[in-house]
Scaffold this motif. Structure first.
Motif, PDB file in Angstrom:
ATOM      1  N   ILE A 220      13.401 -16.759 -32.557  1.00  0.00           N
ATOM      2  CA  ILE A 220      13.137 -15.314 -32.605  1.00  0.00           C
ATOM      3  C   ILE A 220      11.880 -15.011 -33.423  1.00  0.00           C
ATOM      4  O   ILE A 220      11.731 -13.926 -33.964  1.00  0.00           O
ATOM      5  CB  ILE A 220      14.362 -14.510 -33.110  1.00  0.00           C
ATOM      6  CG1 ILE A 220      14.803 -14.979 -34.507  1.00  0.00           C
ATOM      7  CG2 ILE A 220      15.517 -14.589 -32.126  1.00  0.00           C
ATOM      8  CD1 ILE A 220      15.822 -14.036 -35.172  1.00  0.00           C
ATOM      9  N   ASN A 221      10.978 -15.988 -33.496  1.00  0.00           N
ATOM     10  CA  ASN A 221       9.725 -15.771 -34.233  1.00  0.00           C
ATOM     11  C   ASN A 221       8.519 -15.852 -33.296  1.00  0.00           C
ATOM     12  O   ASN A 221       8.585 -16.503 -32.249  1.00  0.00           O
ATOM     13  CB  ASN A 221       9.601 -16.814 -35.348  1.00  0.00           C
ATOM     14  CG  ASN A 221      10.430 -16.420 -36.575  1.00  0.00           C
ATOM     15  OD1 ASN A 221       9.908 -15.929 -37.551  1.00  0.00           O
ATOM     16  ND2 ASN A 221      11.742 -16.580 -36.484  1.00  0.00           N
ATOM     17  N   ASP A 222       7.422 -15.212 -33.705  1.00  0.00           N
ATOM     18  CA  ASP A 222       6.209 -15.250 -32.870  1.00  0.00           C
ATOM     19  C   ASP A 222       5.681 -16.679 -32.771  1.00  0.00           C
ATOM     20  O   ASP A 222       5.221 -17.096 -31.712  1.00  0.00           O
ATOM     21  CB  ASP A 222       5.137 -14.323 -33.458  1.00  0.00           C
ATOM     22  CG  ASP A 222       5.565 -12.868 -33.444  1.00  0.00           C
ATOM     23  OD1 ASP A 222       5.389 -12.214 -32.410  1.00  0.00           O
ATOM     24  OD2 ASP A 222       6.106 -12.389 -34.454  1.00  0.00           O
ATOM     25  N   ILE A 223       5.710 -17.397 -33.909  1.00  0.00           N
ATOM     26  CA  ILE A 223       5.465 -18.848 -33.861  1.00  0.00           C
ATOM     27  C   ILE A 223       6.691 -19.527 -34.455  1.00  0.00           C
ATOM     28  O   ILE A 223       7.062 -19.249 -35.603  1.00  0.00           O
ATOM     29  CB  ILE A 223       4.233 -19.280 -34.697  1.00  0.00           C
ATOM     30  CG1 ILE A 223       2.945 -18.672 -34.139  1.00  0.00           C
ATOM     31  CG2 ILE A 223       4.117 -20.800 -34.725  1.00  0.00           C
ATOM     32  CD1 ILE A 223       1.693 -19.048 -34.958  1.00  0.00           C
ATOM     33  N   GLY A 224       7.315 -20.402 -33.666  1.00  0.00           N
ATOM     34  CA  GLY A 224       8.441 -21.189 -34.167  1.00  0.00           C
ATOM     35  C   GLY A 224       8.080 -22.664 -34.109  1.00  0.00           C
ATOM     36  O   GLY A 224       7.605 -23.149 -33.081  1.00  0.00           O
ATOM     37  N   GLY A 244       8.724 -15.097 -29.736  1.00  0.00           N
ATOM     38  CA  GLY A 244      10.052 -14.498 -29.910  1.00  0.00           C
ATOM     39  C   GLY A 244       9.950 -13.199 -30.709  1.00  0.00           C
ATOM     40  O   GLY A 244       9.192 -13.123 -31.670  1.00  0.00           O
ATOM     41  N   PHE A 245      10.677 -12.188 -30.312  1.00  0.00           N
ATOM     42  CA  PHE A 245      10.703 -10.941 -31.105  1.00  0.00           C
ATOM     43  C   PHE A 245      11.800 -10.014 -30.616  1.00  0.00           C
ATOM     44  O   PHE A 245      12.322 -10.162 -29.510  1.00  0.00           O
ATOM     45  CB  PHE A 245       9.353 -10.206 -31.048  1.00  0.00           C
ATOM     46  CG  PHE A 245       9.113  -9.428 -29.778  1.00  0.00           C
ATOM     47  CD1 PHE A 245       8.867 -10.075 -28.584  1.00  0.00           C
ATOM     48  CD2 PHE A 245       9.133  -8.031 -29.777  1.00  0.00           C
ATOM     49  CE1 PHE A 245       8.636  -9.362 -27.407  1.00  0.00           C
ATOM     50  CE2 PHE A 245       8.900  -7.314 -28.623  1.00  0.00           C
ATOM     51  CZ  PHE A 245       8.656  -7.978 -27.428  1.00  0.00           C
ATOM     52  N   PHE A 246      12.153  -9.048 -31.486  1.00  0.00           N
ATOM     53  CA  PHE A 246      13.060  -7.950 -31.115  1.00  0.00           C
ATOM     54  C   PHE A 246      12.314  -6.643 -31.328  1.00  0.00           C
ATOM     55  O   PHE A 246      11.499  -6.521 -32.246  1.00  0.00           O
ATOM     56  CB  PHE A 246      14.298  -7.909 -32.015  1.00  0.00           C
ATOM     57  CG  PHE A 246      15.169  -9.134 -31.937  1.00  0.00           C
ATOM     58  CD1 PHE A 246      15.317  -9.838 -30.753  1.00  0.00           C
ATOM     59  CD2 PHE A 246      15.863  -9.565 -33.058  1.00  0.00           C
ATOM     60  CE1 PHE A 246      16.124 -10.963 -30.688  1.00  0.00           C
ATOM     61  CE2 PHE A 246      16.675 -10.683 -33.005  1.00  0.00           C
ATOM     62  CZ  PHE A 246      16.807 -11.382 -31.819  1.00  0.00           C
ATOM     63  N   SER A 247      12.621  -5.659 -30.521  1.00  0.00           N
ATOM     64  CA  SER A 247      12.038  -4.330 -30.719  1.00  0.00           C
ATOM     65  C   SER A 247      12.901  -3.335 -29.962  1.00  0.00           C
ATOM     66  O   SER A 247      13.831  -3.717 -29.259  1.00  0.00           O
ATOM     67  CB  SER A 247      10.605  -4.293 -30.166  1.00  0.00           C
ATOM     68  OG  SER A 247      10.636  -4.266 -28.763  1.00  0.00           O
ATOM     69  N   ALA A 252      12.911 -10.666 -26.840  1.00  0.00           N
ATOM     70  CA  ALA A 252      12.451 -11.859 -26.126  1.00  0.00           C
ATOM     71  C   ALA A 252      12.683 -13.094 -26.967  1.00  0.00           C
ATOM     72  O   ALA A 252      12.397 -13.103 -28.166  1.00  0.00           O
ATOM     73  CB  ALA A 252      10.963 -11.726 -25.811  1.00  0.00           C
ATOM     74  N   GLU A 253      13.214 -14.121 -26.312  1.00  0.00           N
ATOM     75  CA  GLU A 253      13.356 -15.401 -26.973  1.00  0.00           C
ATOM     76  C   GLU A 253      12.019 -16.141 -26.869  1.00  0.00           C
ATOM     77  O   GLU A 253      11.352 -16.049 -25.827  1.00  0.00           O
ATOM     78  CB  GLU A 253      14.409 -16.194 -26.212  1.00  0.00           C
ATOM     79  CG  GLU A 253      15.336 -16.952 -27.094  1.00  0.00           C
ATOM     80  CD  GLU A 253      16.487 -17.500 -26.277  1.00  0.00           C
ATOM     81  OE1 GLU A 253      16.630 -18.714 -26.282  1.00  0.00           O
ATOM     82  OE2 GLU A 253      17.198 -16.715 -25.612  1.00  0.00           O
ATOM     83  N   ALA A 254      11.648 -16.877 -27.918  1.00  0.00           N
ATOM     84  CA  ALA A 254      10.366 -17.592 -27.888  1.00  0.00           C
ATOM     85  C   ALA A 254      10.344 -18.611 -26.748  1.00  0.00           C
ATOM     86  O   ALA A 254      11.375 -19.191 -26.406  1.00  0.00           O
ATOM     87  CB  ALA A 254      10.162 -18.299 -29.228  1.00  0.00           C
ATOM     88  N   LEU A 255       9.148 -18.814 -26.178  1.00  0.00           N
ATOM     89  CA  LEU A 255       9.000 -19.738 -25.048  1.00  0.00           C
ATOM     90  C   LEU A 255       8.268 -21.003 -25.499  1.00  0.00           C
ATOM     91  O   LEU A 255       7.378 -20.935 -26.358  1.00  0.00           O
ATOM     92  CB  LEU A 255       8.164 -19.074 -23.941  1.00  0.00           C
ATOM     93  CG  LEU A 255       8.745 -17.796 -23.350  1.00  0.00           C
ATOM     94  CD1 LEU A 255       7.731 -17.145 -22.410  1.00  0.00           C
ATOM     95  CD2 LEU A 255      10.050 -18.088 -22.630  1.00  0.00           C
ATOM     96  N   PRO A 256       8.599 -22.153 -24.866  1.00  0.00           N
ATOM     97  CA  PRO A 256       7.885 -23.373 -25.251  1.00  0.00           C
ATOM     98  C   PRO A 256       6.407 -23.273 -24.892  1.00  0.00           C
ATOM     99  O   PRO A 256       6.060 -22.818 -23.806  1.00  0.00           O
ATOM    100  CB  PRO A 256       8.555 -24.465 -24.399  1.00  0.00           C
ATOM    101  CG  PRO A 256       9.733 -23.840 -23.741  1.00  0.00           C
ATOM    102  CD  PRO A 256       9.616 -22.353 -23.830  1.00  0.00           C
TER     103      PRO A 256
END
Ligand code: SRM
Ligand code: SF4
Length: 539
Positions: A220-224, A244-247, A252-256
């Motif tokens: 759930i982070n912009d960079i994980g 990844g983020f919530f608003s 949105a779940e972070a993508l590889p």
């Protein structure tokens, strides 16, 4: 009141970003008029003006007081406690010393009942009740103690989340402490504030995970950064997930990203992405400016190509988990007493209900840390506290201390996993009161239902989801509702969020349920019985 000429917002932006900002939303215009970084020095002048006693806080320019001061970590609580501020710090990897904790208590004590603090969902500390006349002094004190509140709000990178078990975990893949510190130092210019990275198009979150448990919630982070051993070299680096983020508008779940980074490239990679986001990010509709929207527009491959070219060298493709991934791994709960990788030592983690700390708690925690854990305390994203490096032979004596009557190491399976955002007590965006309600409902649920496993209940006061309801087993998000024809505080209910490996976001299963005990307890008991193996107790 206008102070001396402060930097205009275009001073530290390249032309490309200035152009976007000029055509951007109202916050972009506000930043162009005067950069938020101006507050890093102006807090001293503002504090001095207020201290002389002839000027009141409401004579200060409203944009400065309500918005720009957030660049210094000062959040005016105009709606709930006018004239008082919440001060958000940066505590990379959530690690604090007893000296720092005592300093927090010293800052809060003059505020009496107005002063308190919170452990946040980014393993961070927020101080409450702060008056502007003292803020500059507090900022100086934080800096001297190795901390800062600068760049913790608005269009800045939030607190660096790492593993609460860094360096002590028998199952650790990588120690996240140095990386979190190094990334934080890069972002903040070693806590002084870095003007070049302080005008992003939107907030930005970075998490560094240290084990398969993913205590940092990379998804759930912009960079994980997800630790992964390189199959050829066995060096532990990171597979990168992005966006990844919530608003209010979208979760949105972070993508590889299909990138594997050696540890030595992590800081430069984060800096490159941040500068790219600053220069290329959309600045128009604030509800569509998080990093994921840029990835949507470009596609992940082009985004990766652009970052690669900005880094000036090809990035390695993501690696697949090696043999250590063959066995399934169950995510651990860090609460309680657990043996460390260092023989003879344990960590002791205690539940802070809903993350709330009173002024005296900071001193009490510092006292226990000095006595048993070499003065060190750690924070978790579940808003709890952890004492590392406790000699095994001292654990029983430690657990007999009064502190653990208030902050239990063996709370119930519901209370021990409770998370709550700030809610209406202090937050002007809240649709409901959260923390007190969360605690009293958890107590009530533990009386009426037995659950055979941990159940993670998260509360959040509005759709911004600071309390991360989408990752919870059961998430409760504030919304309006009606009861007997009258408007009341209500909740949407989410179920099924998963964390750790195989993380998934939960789904909304109910809406507009009045947030009263009579309405919520039966609903929650049904969910606990049907989906979590709960058994009703005879009452
Ligand atoms: Fe948050 C805004 C509190 C974690 C998403 N958040 C706010 C504000 C600043 C609104 C305001 O000005 O009142 C809240 C301050 C209330 C107060 O007085 O405390 C607030 N957010 C919090 C904290 C304190 C909740 C908590 O009780 O722990 C957390 C502080 C973290 C930290 O230490 O920095 C907190 N916020 C989060 C998270 C969770 C996370 O980071 O894992 C999220 C969702 C993840 C994300 O950001 O993608 C989150 N907060 C938001 C948003 C929606 C962002 C968006 O892209 O739309 C807002 C509103 C905004 O930025 O416009 C917001
Ligand atoms: Fe405030 Fe909403 Fe965030 Fe809760 S979720 S702290 S109510 S902005």
């Amino acid at each position: 009141m206008v102070l001396h000429a402060a930097p205009k917002g275009d001073a530290h932006l390249p032309d490309r970003a200035v152009e976007r900002a000029r055509g951007g939303n109202k916050f972009e215009k506000l930043k162009l008029q005067k950069d938020g970084s101006a507050m890093w020095t102006e807090i001293h002048e503002l504090a001095a003006i207020l201290r002389d006693g002839n000027t009141s806080w409401d004579a200060i320019d409203a944009d400065d007081i309500d918005i720009r001061l957030k660049w210094a970590g000062l959040f005016h609580r105009r709606k709930r406690t006018p004239g008082r501020f919440m001060m958000r710090l940066k505590v990379p990897n959530g690690i604090l010393s007893s000296q720092q904790l005592r300093f927090f208590a010293t800052c809060l004590r003059p505020y009496g009942p107005h002063g308190c603090g919170d452990v946040t969902t980014r393993m961070n500390i927020q101080l409450r009740g702060v008056l502007l006349e003292h803020a500059a002094q507090i900022c100086d004190g934080l800096y001297q103690l190795g901390l800062t509140s600068f760049m913790s709000g608005m269009d800045n990178v939030r607190n660096l989340v790492g593993s609460p078990l860094a360096g002590i975990d028998p199952l650790e893949m990588v120690d996240t402490r140095q990386l979190c510190h190094d990334i934080n130092d890069m972002i903040t210019d070693s806590r002084k504030g870095r003007p070049q990275l302080t005008n992003l198009p939107r907030k930005f979150n970075i998490a560094v995970s240290g084990s398969r448990d993913d205590f940092a919630h990379t998804h759930i982070n912009d960079i994980g950064l997800v630790p992964m051993a390189h199959p050829q070299t066995a060096h532990i680096g990171f597979n990168v997930v992005i966006g990844g983020f919530f608003s209010i508008k979208r979760d949105a779940e972070a993508l590889p990203m299909d990138v594997w980074l050696p540890q030595s490239d992590v800081v430069r990679f984060c800096e490159t992405v941040l500068l790219w986001f600053r220069d290329h990010g959309d600045r128009k509709n604030r509800q569509a400016t998080r990093l994921m929207y840029m990835v949507d527009q470009l596609g992940m491959k082009t985004f990766r190509d652009q970052i690669e070219s900005a880094m000036g060298a090809p990035l390695q493709r993501a690696v697949k988990g090696g043999p250590e991934y063959d066995q399934p791994a169950e995510r651990r709960n860090v609460l309680g007493v657990h043996p460390q990788k260092q023989p003879g030592l344990s960590w002791v983690a205690a539940c802070v209900p809903a993350g709330r700390l009173e002024t005296a708690d900071f001193d009490a925690i510092a006292h226990i840390a000095d006595k048993y854990s070499n003065g060190e305390v750690r924070l978790t994203v579940e808003q709890n506290i952890l004492f590392p490096n406790v000699p095994n032979e001292r654990v029983q004596q430690m657990l007999a201390e009064h502190l653990f009557e208030r902050f239990s190491v063996a709370p119930g399976r519901i209370m021990g996993n409770l998370v709550s955002c700030t809610g209406a007590q202090f937050c002007g965006l809240a649709l409901i009161e959260t923390k007190n309600r969360a605690i009293s409902l958890a107590e009530e649920l533990e009386k009426v239902v037995h659950v055979p496993r941990d159940v993670r209940i998260h509360w959040t006061g509005c759709p911004n989801s600071c309390g991360q309801v989408q990752v919870a087993d059961i998430g409760l998000m504030g919304c309006p509702a009606k009861k007997d024809g009258k408007a009341v505080e209500g909740v949407k209910i989410f179920v099924g969020g998963k964390i750790g490996e195989g993380a998934e976001l939960g789904e909304k299963v109910a809406d507009r349920i009045p947030a009263t005990k009579e309405d919520l307890i039966p609903k929650l008991v049904d969910i606990l019985v049907d989906q979590f193996g709960g058994v009703r107790k005879d009452t």
